[in-house]
Design a protein around this motif. Structure first.
Motif, PDB file in Angstrom:
ATOM      1  N   LEU A 549      36.833  17.345  15.262  1.00 42.77           N
ATOM      2  CA  LEU A 549      38.077  16.720  15.693  1.00 42.77           C
ATOM      3  C   LEU A 549      38.084  16.500  17.207  1.00 42.77           C
ATOM      4  CD1 LEU A 549      40.752  15.799  14.374  1.00 42.77           C
ATOM      5  CD2 LEU A 549      41.750  17.933  15.177  1.00 42.77           C
ATOM      6  N   LYS A 550      38.448  15.280  17.618  1.00 41.30           N
ATOM      7  CA  LYS A 550      38.488  14.936  19.039  1.00 41.30           C
ATOM      8  C   LYS A 550      39.912  14.671  19.535  1.00 41.30           C
ATOM      9  CE  LYS A 550      33.860  12.880  19.023  1.00 41.30           C
ATOM     10  NZ  LYS A 550      33.056  11.644  19.237  1.00 41.30           N
ATOM     11  N   ILE A 551      40.780  14.175  18.649  1.00 37.00           N
ATOM     12  CA  ILE A 551      42.159  13.855  19.037  1.00 37.00           C
ATOM     13  C   ILE A 551      43.107  14.534  18.053  1.00 37.00           C
ATOM     14  CG2 ILE A 551      43.854  12.022  19.380  1.00 37.00           C
ATOM     15  CD1 ILE A 551      41.550  10.126  20.002  1.00 37.00           C
ATOM     16  N   LEU A 552      44.051  15.301  18.588  1.00 42.91           N
ATOM     17  CA  LEU A 552      45.048  15.983  17.756  1.00 42.91           C
ATOM     18  C   LEU A 552      46.433  15.706  18.331  1.00 42.91           C
ATOM     19  CD1 LEU A 552      45.926  17.871  15.496  1.00 42.91           C
ATOM     20  CD2 LEU A 552      45.449  19.811  17.008  1.00 42.91           C
ATOM     21  N   ASN A 553      47.287  15.107  17.522  1.00 41.01           N
ATOM     22  CA  ASN A 553      48.642  14.762  17.950  1.00 41.01           C
ATOM     23  C   ASN A 553      49.647  15.612  17.184  1.00 41.01           C
ATOM     24  OD1 ASN A 553      51.028  13.629  18.773  1.00 41.01           O
ATOM     25  ND2 ASN A 553      50.495  11.538  18.231  1.00 41.01           N
ATOM     26  N   LEU A 554      50.299  16.538  17.891  1.00 41.73           N
ATOM     27  CA  LEU A 554      51.337  17.399  17.316  1.00 41.73           C
ATOM     28  C   LEU A 554      52.674  17.168  18.017  1.00 41.73           C
ATOM     29  CD1 LEU A 554      49.323  20.708  16.902  1.00 41.73           C
ATOM     30  CD2 LEU A 554      50.238  19.309  15.057  1.00 41.73           C
ATOM     31  N   SER A 555      52.861  15.971  18.511  1.00 37.58           N
ATOM     32  CA  SER A 555      54.101  15.649  19.213  1.00 37.58           C
ATOM     33  C   SER A 555      55.299  15.709  18.280  1.00 37.58           C
ATOM     34  CB  SER A 555      53.966  14.246  19.823  1.00 37.58           C
ATOM     35  OG  SER A 555      55.159  13.827  20.404  1.00 37.58           O
ATOM     36  N   SER A 556      56.446  16.138  18.829  1.00 37.51           N
ATOM     37  CA  SER A 556      57.724  16.144  18.098  1.00 37.51           C
ATOM     38  C   SER A 556      57.627  16.917  16.788  1.00 37.51           C
ATOM     39  CB  SER A 556      58.190  14.701  17.830  1.00 37.51           C
ATOM     40  OG  SER A 556      58.380  14.002  19.023  1.00 37.51           O
ATOM     41  N   ASN A 557      57.290  18.178  16.878  1.00 32.27           N
ATOM     42  CA  ASN A 557      57.205  19.044  15.698  1.00 32.27           C
ATOM     43  C   ASN A 557      58.084  20.272  15.812  1.00 32.27           C
ATOM     44  OD1 ASN A 557      55.247  18.601  13.279  1.00 32.27           O
ATOM     45  ND2 ASN A 557      54.195  17.677  15.022  1.00 32.27           N
ATOM     46  N   GLY A 558      58.939  20.338  16.832  1.00 31.36           N
ATOM     47  CA  GLY A 558      59.790  21.507  17.001  1.00 31.36           C
ATOM     48  C   GLY A 558      59.007  22.769  17.309  1.00 31.36           C
ATOM     49  N   ILE A 559      57.884  22.637  17.998  1.00 35.45           N
ATOM     50  CA  ILE A 559      57.028  23.780  18.297  1.00 35.45           C
ATOM     51  C   ILE A 559      57.612  24.556  19.476  1.00 35.45           C
ATOM     52  CG2 ILE A 559      54.715  24.505  19.010  1.00 35.45           C
ATOM     53  CD1 ILE A 559      53.642  21.939  17.752  1.00 35.45           C
ATOM     54  N   THR A 560      57.769  25.843  19.294  1.00 34.28           N
ATOM     55  CA  THR A 560      58.212  26.719  20.381  1.00 34.28           C
ATOM     56  C   THR A 560      57.132  27.719  20.753  1.00 34.28           C
ATOM     57  OG1 THR A 560      59.231  28.242  18.787  1.00 34.28           O
ATOM     58  CG2 THR A 560      60.633  26.532  19.721  1.00 34.28           C
ATOM     59  N   THR A 561      56.313  28.121  19.770  1.00 35.99           N
ATOM     60  CA  THR A 561      55.292  29.143  19.994  1.00 35.99           C
ATOM     61  C   THR A 561      53.989  28.696  19.361  1.00 35.99           C
ATOM     62  OG1 THR A 561      56.968  30.889  19.951  1.00 35.99           O
ATOM     63  CG2 THR A 561      54.668  31.560  19.657  1.00 35.99           C
ATOM     64  N   LEU A 562      52.911  28.887  20.101  1.00 37.44           N
ATOM     65  CA  LEU A 562      51.568  28.635  19.579  1.00 37.44           C
ATOM     66  C   LEU A 562      50.735  29.889  19.777  1.00 37.44           C
ATOM     67  CD1 LEU A 562      50.848  25.023  20.890  1.00 37.44           C
ATOM     68  CD2 LEU A 562      51.056  25.692  18.508  1.00 37.44           C
ATOM     69  N   LEU A 563      50.068  30.321  18.734  1.00 41.76           N
ATOM     70  CA  LEU A 563      49.190  31.474  18.857  1.00 41.76           C
ATOM     71  C   LEU A 563      47.928  31.079  19.614  1.00 41.76           C
ATOM     72  CD1 LEU A 563      49.540  33.016  15.290  1.00 41.76           C
ATOM     73  CD2 LEU A 563      50.847  33.513  17.335  1.00 41.76           C
ATOM     74  N   SER A 564      47.375  32.016  20.356  1.00 43.54           N
ATOM     75  CA  SER A 564      46.247  31.712  21.230  1.00 43.54           C
ATOM     76  C   SER A 564      45.027  31.221  20.466  1.00 43.54           C
ATOM     77  CB  SER A 564      45.878  32.952  22.062  1.00 43.54           C
ATOM     78  OG  SER A 564      45.492  34.018  21.211  1.00 43.54           O
ATOM     79  N   ARG A 565      44.909  31.582  19.188  1.00 47.47           N
ATOM     80  CA  ARG A 565      43.717  31.208  18.430  1.00 47.47           C
ATOM     81  C   ARG A 565      43.902  29.932  17.610  1.00 47.47           C
ATOM     82  NH1 ARG A 565      46.212  35.151  15.234  1.00 47.47           N
ATOM     83  NH2 ARG A 565      46.413  34.620  13.011  1.00 47.47           N
ATOM     84  N   THR A 566      45.044  29.263  17.746  1.00 50.09           N
ATOM     85  CA  THR A 566      45.355  28.120  16.882  1.00 50.09           C
ATOM     86  C   THR A 566      44.287  27.038  16.930  1.00 50.09           C
ATOM     87  OG1 THR A 566      47.724  28.540  17.159  1.00 50.09           O
ATOM     88  CG2 THR A 566      47.071  26.364  16.368  1.00 50.09           C
ATOM     89  N   PHE A 567      43.754  26.744  18.117  1.00 46.41           N
ATOM     90  CA  PHE A 567      42.808  25.637  18.246  1.00 46.41           C
ATOM     91  C   PHE A 567      41.394  26.109  18.598  1.00 46.41           C
ATOM     92  CE2 PHE A 567      47.002  24.158  19.953  1.00 46.41           C
ATOM     93  CZ  PHE A 567      47.372  23.420  18.847  1.00 46.41           C
ATOM     94  N   HIS A 568      41.110  27.384  18.453  1.00 48.21           N
ATOM     95  CA  HIS A 568      39.861  27.906  19.006  1.00 48.21           C
ATOM     96  C   HIS A 568      38.622  27.392  18.279  1.00 48.21           C
ATOM     97  CE1 HIS A 568      40.217  30.628  15.592  1.00 48.21           C
ATOM     98  NE2 HIS A 568      39.014  31.080  15.827  1.00 48.21           N
ATOM     99  N   ARG A 569      38.760  26.813  17.080  1.00 50.40           N
ATOM    100  CA  ARG A 569      37.598  26.276  16.367  1.00 50.40           C
ATOM    101  C   ARG A 569      37.341  24.795  16.688  1.00 50.40           C
ATOM    102  NH1 ARG A 569      35.989  29.131  11.736  1.00 50.40           N
ATOM    103  NH2 ARG A 569      36.158  31.350  12.168  1.00 50.40           N
ATOM    104  N   LEU A 570      38.240  24.172  17.415  1.00 49.44           N
ATOM    105  CA  LEU A 570      38.119  22.731  17.698  1.00 49.44           C
ATOM    106  C   LEU A 570      37.284  22.517  18.960  1.00 49.44           C
ATOM    107  CD1 LEU A 570      41.794  21.660  16.943  1.00 49.44           C
ATOM    108  CD2 LEU A 570      39.881  21.899  15.373  1.00 49.44           C
ATOM    109  N   GLN A 571      36.016  22.804  18.875  1.00 48.76           N
ATOM    110  CA  GLN A 571      35.157  22.794  20.052  1.00 48.76           C
ATOM    111  C   GLN A 571      34.902  21.393  20.598  1.00 48.76           C
ATOM    112  OE1 GLN A 571      31.616  25.102  19.389  1.00 48.76           O
ATOM    113  NE2 GLN A 571      32.737  26.872  18.625  1.00 48.76           N
TER     114      GLN A 571
END
Length: 890
Positions: A549-571
């Protein structure tokens, strides 16, 4: 003065994003004044026109509706730097003009004279324009459709001729209109002219090399009313490759209407709202003999009405064409007849079937029959049509009960079955056998599939959805604008998928293995409700199966908290869009994201970026040899000493922050600073933030150490006093106290407590006890009289308190015993604080002791107080016992 014309097209998808807090539209124009003057300048009479230079030499002159005359405009060209090759002078009410008025315009190749009230043209009017290739005479009063109208005034160099908007009904002689002859224009390739009902393009067009004929009525002020297209209407346009008949009120088309157009590649029949699907079989019949590539058959029904059905007979002959692209938009299609998809031409690569009313039917399972289709558009109408348009549209002439029979040989059931058998992915349904539902098959060559804004409602929960064929080529899938509020199942067999659009799907939950497309590069998940799911530690790893994955769009999702490991596999992630959320603490572990170069955090509540994030962005930028970008617009960035490191880094990397000039900062006193304020003040902030923390810490430690030493010294110096007072306090409040006997003066259990070292026990037993107890004195000996089970210190203090005197037998062994030292000091404290009037401590020097072995307290005591020295001399010993008795009794 620099003029910039900006034309903005807002796609309907953009309108759906108005639920966001803001809609940003940023234009950055970086053109110096000197360069702008070279590109665009005021010119013409009284500088009323505008000139734009291109190709460094050629000039485009725009004088439309500027109230100028033709002669003065051409005369002003000599003052223009460069050669004017394009002149647009429409809308100036020029009227009729002659050849001499073009003096100065000899170099013009494109001439626009539309909407100028021109009624006639002299034969040599354009004689000076020897290089004229494009001539626009539309929207004038030329009688070009009268019999005998001469076109000799048009230069033979013209390749594109526009004459729409010159039709005014019958001519003065009440003759039927006719198309003018352009046979002398051997170079003419494009002809834009009005469409006259019942009028054919005559024999004079047979020898021409026209490649494009446009009689569309969709252009403003154009006219087209061709209700019926017969076999002779276009029979002489054999060289035409593009024919535009859109918006011409066509109702009927003969089967042989296009047979003679052997070179025809593009046919546009759109916006003929009374045409319907009935004539489509005739159209497809004629297209068998052409070189057709594109057919636009959209908007052939009125907007309002019940759904329509596309039959096999409608497209039967398309099987035998070379069609590559077909448009069927906005035709109220609700159903497609079963097995109709089998008749799709093998050459078809792109299909547009947007804004229809599809419902479920077996035809959906037959998409695999479209074996050559690479791109398929099936978007649905996501808006309601205005009721005001109902009265403006023509009457709907079509009946939903139209016949499905035809003489087309390809639609026979045996023929359909033979065609389907040649394509393993094409399902054939025998009309005599009930349809058995199967997994749908997509076209094996399909690469892009658009199916957004169709309000399709599904919950893909714990189900494996298989896509066939397995070795399909689908790489682009857009299903945005539907309702997939829970996606926890699998969609397998998409090995080439690179892009998937899941925007605006009301999605609240995604399974841990739902996003399992290894080749996926672009994932659009904006405008959903994934904030709660991403804050859940059990759902934080939903992106782990997307290694490319090169582009990830999570705009406008009501996100308040993200865990530190959420994207760690998207090298391989390069672009992360988290805009329009409510993120305050952006503390992700992006160290594994070695390719991340863009983070979009606009419209959040971010105050700062952590050091590990900015460090990783810099490392990625350096390794990939390209710049990184961060968007922090509309965030409350903290401006204070606590955030000094980030603020300084921000100031040095201003060019890496998108829209930096619109940033604002919140100071510690809650005041707001603009980006300009930030630039002016950031140099002074470090001085204000200088602190004496280190000095204060050192001084505090020094003071603490000094006080510790002083207090320790005081405690050490008074250690015996403190011990004594502690014990006395303990005894006073918690210990046993005997009641004082007021009838006697002294109330002691023992006359003397003997304090001695263990190595002097024989002296105590053999000499002290017999001599003193033989004289009637009561002694306390610890080996004999201490209570078993009591604490040693308690026994010692009780013995001292219960004895009239404490006899300390000093010897070298005495100083080796901590309990002897303790007994001496407690007796000393007792004398000082409880019996200072008569004392209780008597020291017996049993042997000579070096002063160095004695403590300071003992030396001081011996120096001030008398002691008794023991001797073995007969007379001296008698005196020793007498002194010791007197010392105990007094």
């Amino acid at each position: 003065m620099v003029k910039i014309y900006i034309y903005i097209y807002l796609h309907k998808d953009w309108l759906n994003t108005m639920s966001k807090l803001y809609l940003y539209l940023i234009f950055s124009v970086l053109v110096s004044k000197s360069k702008a003057k070279d590109l665009y300048m005021e010119c013409g009479p009284r500088n009323a026109c505008g000139c734009e230079k291109f190709d460094n030499i050629s000039v485009r002159m725009d004088c439309e509706a500027r109230h100028v005359r033709l002669s003065e405009t051409c005369d002003s060209i000599r003052n223009i730097s460069g050669e004017v090759t394009e002149l647009f002078i429409g809308g100036n009410n020029l009227g009729n003009f002659g050849m001499n008025e073009f003096h100065g315009c000899e170099g013009v190749t494109i001439l626009g004279l539309q909407f100028n009230q021109i009624t006639r043209m002299e034969e040599n009017v354009f004689k000076k324009l020897k290089n004229l290739t494009v001539l626009d005479l539309s929207r004038n009063n030329l009688r070009i459709y009268e019999h005998g109208f001469k076109t000799t005034f048009i230069p033979q160099t013209v390749q594109i001729l526009r004459m729409k908007g010159n039709f005014y009904g019958k001519n003065d002689n009440n003759d039927l209109p006719t198309y003018p002859s352009f046979s002398r224009l051997k170079r003419l390739q494009e002809l834009h002219i009005d469409g006259i009902n019942g009028v054919n393009f005559g024999l004079s067009y047979a020898d021409m090399n026209l490649t494009q004929v446009d009689i569309s009525g969709l252009v403003k002020y154009s006219y087209c009313n061709v209700t019926e297209i017969t076999n002779t209407t276009f029979q002489h346009l054999s060289s035409v490759k593009s024919l535009n008949l859109s918006g011409c009120s066509v109702r009927n088309i003969f089967a042989g209407a296009f047979i003679n157009l052997l070179q025809l590649q593009t046919l546009d029949l759109s916006f003929n709202r009374q045409l319907g699907f009935t004539p489509l079989s005739n159209v497809s019949y004629g297209l068998q003999f052409t070189n057709i590539k594109v057919l636009n058959y959209s908007h052939v029904y009125t907007t309002f009405g019940t759904g329509t059905k596309l039959y096999k007979k409608d497209i039967c002959y398309l099987r035998n064409t070379t069609l590559k692209e077909m448009v069927l938009d906005n035709n109220r299609i609700e159903l497609i007849e079963t097995n109709a998809a089998i008749l799709a031409p093998r050459s078809l690569e792109t299909g547009y079937i947007r804004q229809n009313k599809f419902t479920f039917g077996p035809y959906i399972l037959q998409m695999g029959c479209l074996e050559g289709v690479k791109t398929l558009y099936l978007e649905c109408p996501d808006f309601q049509f205005s009721p005001l348009a109902y009265s403006l549209e023509p009457e709907d002439l079509h009946e939903n009960t139209r016949s499905s029979t035809s003489n087309c040989p390809y639609m026979a059931e045996n023929e359909l079955q033979k065609i389907a058998e040649k394509n393993k992915d094409c399902l054939y349904y025998d009309p005599k056998i009930p349809v058995r539902l199967q997994y749908p098959r997509i076209p094996p060559s399909l690469q892009s599939f658009y199916f957004h804004d169709c309000a399709m409602t599904y919950k893909t929960i714990s189900i494996d959805y298989k896509v066939f064929p397995k070795n399909n080529n689908l790489s682009y899938l857009d299903v945005s604008g539907n309702i997939f509020d829970a996606m926890t199942g699998h969609m397998n067999n998409l090995p080439e998928l690179r892009y998937i659009g899941l925007s605006r799907n009301y999605c609240k939950a995604i399974g841990l293995t739902t996003l399992n497309w290894e080749q996926l590069e672009n994932l659009q998940l904006d405008i959903n409700f994934l904030g709660t799911a991403l804050a859940n530690s059990d759902r934080a790893n939903i992106f782990d199966n997307l290694p490319n994955l090169k582009i990830l769009n999570l705009s406008s999702n009501g996100i308040t908290t993200l865990l530190s490991r959420t994207f760690h596999r998207l090298q391989k992630l390069r672009h992360l869009d988290l805009s329009f959320n409510n993120i305050e603490n952006f503390d992700l572990n992006i160290k594994p994201l070695k390719n991340l170069l863009m983070i979009d955090l606009q419209v959040n509540s971010v105050h700062t970026l952590k050091g590990n994030i900015i460090q990783q962005l810099e490392q990625n930028s350096k390794r990939l040899n390209t710049s990184f970008a961060v968007d922090l617009r509309n965030n409350s960035i903290s401006y204070g000493c606590d955030n000094l490191h980030f603020l300084q880094w921000l100031a040095t990397h201003e060019h890496n922050f998108v829209g930096f000039n619109s940033y604002w900062f919140v100071a510690d006193n809650s005041s707001i600073l603009s980006s300009d304020d930030f630039k002016r003040d950031i140099e002074h902030l470090p001085k204000r933030c200088k602190t004496y923390v280190v000095l204060i810490v050192i001084c505090s430690i020094s003071v603490a150490v000094f006080l510790s030493i002083v207090i320790g010294g005081v405690i050490y110096k008074n250690r015996w006093k403190l011990r004594y007072l502690l014990f006395m306090s303990k005894r006073r409040y918690f210990g046993y106290r005997r009641l004082d006997d007021e009838t006697i003066i002294e109330n002691y259990k023992y006359d003397a407590f003997i304090s001695y070292a263990e190595e002097n026990i024989r002296f105590i037993r053999d000499r002290i006890i017999p001599e003193l107890e033989g004289r009637g004195l009561s002694l306390c000996i610890h080996q004999r009289d201490f209570l078993a089970g009591n604490d040693v210190t308690d026994n010692i203090i009780n013995a001292i308190k219960s004895s009239k005197k404490t006899i300390t037998i000093l010897s070298n062994g005495f100083f080796r015993s901590k309990w002897c030292i303790y007994e001496f000091n407690m007796a000393r404290m007792e004398t000082i604080y409880s019996r200072e009037d008569r004392g209780c401590l008597v020291i017996v020097m049993l042997e000579k002791i070096p002063a160095a072995r004695m403590s300071a307290e003992m030396l001081e005591w011996i120096k001030i107080n008398s002691y008794i020295e023991y001797t073995t001399d007969e007379e001296g010993e008698a005196l020793f016992w007498e002194k010791l008795r007197i010392g105990i009794e007094n």
